[in-house]
Design a protein around this motif. Structure first.
Motif, PDB file in Angstrom:
ATOM      1  N   PHE A  59       0.823  -1.207   0.000  1.00 21.67           N
ATOM      2  CA  PHE A  59       0.000   0.000   0.000  1.00 21.67           C
ATOM      3  C   PHE A  59       0.862   1.265   0.000  1.00 21.67           C
ATOM      4  O   PHE A  59       0.474   2.278  -0.566  1.00 21.67           O
ATOM      5  N   ASN A  63      -0.086   4.414  -5.880  1.00 23.78           N
ATOM      6  CA  ASN A  63      -0.507   5.789  -6.078  1.00 23.78           C
ATOM      7  C   ASN A  63      -1.805   6.078  -5.325  1.00 23.78           C
ATOM      8  O   ASN A  63      -2.869   5.580  -5.696  1.00 23.78           O
ATOM      9  N   ILE A  64      -1.714   6.916  -4.305  1.00 19.06           N
ATOM     10  CA  ILE A  64      -2.918   7.230  -3.525  1.00 19.06           C
ATOM     11  C   ILE A  64      -3.765   8.320  -4.171  1.00 19.06           C
ATOM     12  O   ILE A  64      -4.790   8.707  -3.622  1.00 19.06           O
ATOM     13  N   ASN A  66      -5.319   7.777  -6.800  1.00 19.77           N
ATOM     14  CA  ASN A  66      -6.418   6.992  -7.342  1.00 19.77           C
ATOM     15  C   ASN A  66      -7.439   6.749  -6.221  1.00 19.77           C
ATOM     16  O   ASN A  66      -7.139   6.133  -5.204  1.00 19.77           O
ATOM     17  N   ALA A  67      -8.658   7.227  -6.409  1.00 23.30           N
ATOM     18  CA  ALA A  67      -9.692   7.119  -5.370  1.00 23.30           C
ATOM     19  C   ALA A  67     -10.024   5.672  -5.022  1.00 23.30           C
ATOM     20  O   ALA A  67     -10.277   5.355  -3.860  1.00 23.30           O
ATOM     21  N   ARG A  70      -7.387   4.455  -2.651  1.00 20.46           N
ATOM     22  CA  ARG A  70      -7.593   5.021  -1.310  1.00 20.46           C
ATOM     23  C   ARG A  70      -8.735   4.327  -0.585  1.00 20.46           C
ATOM     24  O   ARG A  70      -8.636   4.025   0.609  1.00 20.46           O
ATOM     25  N   ASN A  71      -9.819   4.063  -1.308  1.00 21.69           N
ATOM     26  CA  ASN A  71     -10.963   3.403  -0.686  1.00 21.69           C
ATOM     27  C   ASN A  71     -10.609   1.992  -0.226  1.00 21.69           C
ATOM     28  O   ASN A  71     -10.993   1.576   0.871  1.00 21.69           O
ATOM     29  N   GLN A  73      -7.564   0.868   0.440  1.00 22.80           N
ATOM     30  CA  GLN A  73      -6.603   1.006   1.541  1.00 22.80           C
ATOM     31  C   GLN A  73      -7.347   1.316   2.839  1.00 22.80           C
ATOM     32  O   GLN A  73      -7.098   0.695   3.872  1.00 22.80           O
ATOM     33  N   ARG A  74      -8.254   2.254   2.783  1.00 20.10           N
ATOM     34  CA  ARG A  74      -9.033   2.647   3.968  1.00 20.10           C
ATOM     35  C   ARG A  74      -9.815   1.454   4.502  1.00 20.10           C
ATOM     36  O   ARG A  74      -9.846   1.191   5.710  1.00 20.10           O
TER      37      ARG A  74
END
Length: 151
Positions: A59, A63-64, A66-67, A70-71, A73-74
């Motif tokens: 992670f 590239n964070i 990219n939404a 991020r979703n 990862q969250r």
């Protein structure tokens, strides 16, 4: 390496006894019996600490901006909790993970190579049935990814 599956029961406090072969694998990777649990694919996934560290490192490299990344990862990282096997070889599955996977009493532990999954028994059996129905198509997809199976 985790493989096979085992039918188990959660106790009233949300504790689950790991099968002996799963406990051995956890202790091989973490002598203190620590592992990470998180939500994944409708189940609770259990990772030995070295495998979990690889996930976090992966992670960190992506590239964070990219939404979708991020979703995911969250979802995966924020759902994670570090746990330790107790002296009886049980793990305590926190309420947020039990709720996510709809775990009540009857569960299945499924070994999936580098991790194990904890499924509600009914959901597990339904997923297996669907996989069986789509077996030929799914095997073709695996072959497209470079998987080889020689029987």
């Amino acid at each position: 390496m985790f493989r096979g599956h085992s039918y188990r029961n959660l106790d009233a406090k949300g504790r689950l006894m790991l099968p002996p072969e799963f406990r051995e694998t956890v202790f091989e990777h973490s002598p203190e019996g620590k592992l990470m649990l998180t939500n994944f694919d409708g189940a609770v996934a259990g990772y030995p600490m070295p495998e979990w560290q690889r996930i976090e490192e992966s992670f960190e490299r992506i590239n964070i901006l990219n939404a979708k990344v991020r979703n995911l990862q969250r979802f995966i990282i924020s759902g994670a909790v570090e746990i330790t096997l107790d002296k009886q070889g049980r793990i305590l599955i926190p309420p947020h993970l039990r709720n996510y996977a709809k775990l009540e009493k009857d569960v299945v532990l499924a070994g999936v190579i580098q991790k194990f999954e904890i499924w509600d028994m009914t959901r597990f059996e339904e997923r297996r049935r669907l996989t069986e129905e789509n077996f030929d198509d799914d095997m073709a997809s695996l072959a497209d990814e470079g998987f080889e199976l020689r029987l």
